[in-house]
Design a protein around this motif. Structure first.
Motif, short mmCIF file in Angstrom:
data_model
loop_
_atom_site.label_atom_id
_atom_site.label_comp_id
_atom_site.label_asym_id
_atom_site.label_seq_id
_atom_site.Cartn_x
_atom_site.Cartn_y
_atom_site.Cartn_z
N MET A 1 0.94 -1.28 0.07
CA MET A 1 0.18 0.09 -0.07
C MET A 1 0.69 1.21 -0.10
O MET A 1 0.61 2.21 -0.69
CB MET A 1 -0.84 0.09 1.13
CG MET A 1 -1.98 1.08 1.14
SD MET A 1 -3.01 0.74 0.05
CE MET A 1 -4.38 1.78 0.41
N LYS A 2 2.05 0.98 0.81
CA LYS A 2 3.04 2.51 0.77
C LYS A 2 3.48 2.67 -0.46
O LYS A 2 3.61 3.91 -0.96
CB LYS A 2 4.00 2.13 1.92
CG LYS A 2 4.89 3.15 2.19
CD LYS A 2 5.61 2.83 3.37
CE LYS A 2 6.61 4.24 3.76
NZ LYS A 2 7.22 3.97 4.73
N GLY A 3 3.79 1.73 -1.34
CA GLY A 3 4.60 1.72 -2.65
C GLY A 3 3.52 2.40 -3.38
O GLY A 3 3.88 3.15 -4.65
N LYS A 4 2.18 2.16 -3.60
CA LYS A 4 1.04 2.47 -4.22
C LYS A 4 0.87 4.01 -4.14
O LYS A 4 0.84 4.78 -4.93
CB LYS A 4 -0.16 1.77 -4.10
CG LYS A 4 -0.40 0.46 -4.66
CD LYS A 4 -1.41 -0.25 -4.94
CE LYS A 4 -1.53 -1.69 -5.25
NZ LYS A 4 -2.76 -2.32 -4.88
N ALA A 5 0.93 4.43 -2.81
CA ALA A 5 0.97 5.73 -2.49
C ALA A 5 1.89 6.73 -3.02
O ALA A 5 1.88 7.79 -3.67
CB ALA A 5 0.58 6.02 -1.04
N GLY A 6 3.01 6.10 -2.83
CA GLY A 6 4.27 6.91 -3.54
C GLY A 6 4.27 7.21 -4.82
O GLY A 6 4.74 8.11 -5.53
N LEU A 7 3.75 5.77 -5.80
CA LEU A 7 3.75 5.89 -7.28
C LEU A 7 2.61 6.94 -7.50
O LEU A 7 3.01 7.77 -8.24
CB LEU A 7 3.26 4.45 -7.71
CG LEU A 7 3.03 4.38 -8.90
CD1 LEU A 7 4.43 4.60 -9.75
CD2 LEU A 7 2.33 3.12 -9.34
N VAL A 8 1.53 7.14 -6.86
CA VAL A 8 0.41 8.04 -7.07
C VAL A 8 1.11 9.48 -6.88
O VAL A 8 0.94 10.33 -7.93
CB VAL A 8 -0.69 7.96 -6.26
CG1 VAL A 8 -1.66 9.02 -6.38
CG2 VAL A 8 -1.57 6.70 -6.80
N ILE A 9 1.71 9.63 -5.74
CA ILE A 9 2.48 11.05 -5.52
C ILE A 9 3.48 11.45 -6.61
O ILE A 9 3.46 12.34 -7.01
CB ILE A 9 2.71 11.26 -4.14
CG1 ILE A 9 1.85 11.08 -3.06
CG2 ILE A 9 3.75 12.28 -3.80
CD1 ILE A 9 2.36 10.77 -1.52
N GLY A 10 4.26 10.21 -7.05
CA GLY A 10 5.21 10.67 -7.97
C GLY A 10 4.79 11.02 -9.52
O GLY A 10 5.16 11.82 -9.85
N LEU A 11 3.68 10.22 -9.55
CA LEU A 11 2.76 10.47 -10.80
C LEU A 11 2.35 11.90 -10.92
O LEU A 11 2.50 12.85 -11.95
CB LEU A 11 1.86 9.30 -11.07
CG LEU A 11 2.36 8.19 -11.59
CD1 LEU A 11 1.28 7.23 -11.73
CD2 LEU A 11 3.13 8.08 -12.93
#
Length: 129
Positions: A1-11
């Motif tokens: 879940m933490k990786g998905k949030a970072g991906l969304v923030i990065g995008l």
């Protein structure tokens, strides 16, 4: 879940920064295009193209009008109805050929003028006059 949030923030950050840089580059390109468009040699070509188009556009309607007159005269001549129909049909075929010829000549002339304008514009772009 933490990786998905970072991906969304990065995008999201990439999108915002990319959009800003894209808009700035777009404005830069747009400004350069306006400068080229407003150059005297370019405007001279625009004026030449407008003048040519005004004269060339009259060729086809004249051929159409002449054809319509010929067909009408052929249909109104003396003779039996079938003779008049045949005469009108022949006049229509000839008139269609004349219109086609006028349209082709206009298209060829426009293509020649466009090629000349392009050559001159490329010369201006290379720094010539």
């Amino acid at each position: 879940m933490k990786g998905k949030a970072g991906l969304v923030i990065g995008l999201a950050a990439g999108y915002v920064l990319g959009a800003r840089a894209g808009r700035e580059r777009y404005e830069q390109i747009k400004g350069q295009a306006q400068k080229v468009w407003n150059l005297t040699p370019v405007q001279n070509q625009v004026d030449r193209a407008k003048d040519f188009a005004k004269s060339a556009v009259a060729a086809v309607p004249v051929a159409v009008w002449d054809g319509a007159v010929k067909v009408t005269k052929a249909a109104a001549q003396k003779g039996s109805p079938s003779e008049r129909v045949d005469a009108a049909k022949q006049a229509g075929k000839k008139s269609a050929a004349d219109v086609k010829k006028a349209a082709q000549k206009t298209a060829d002339d426009l293509a020649d003028k466009a090629a000349e304008a392009l050559d001159e514009a490329e010369g201006v772009a290379r720094g010539g006059a």
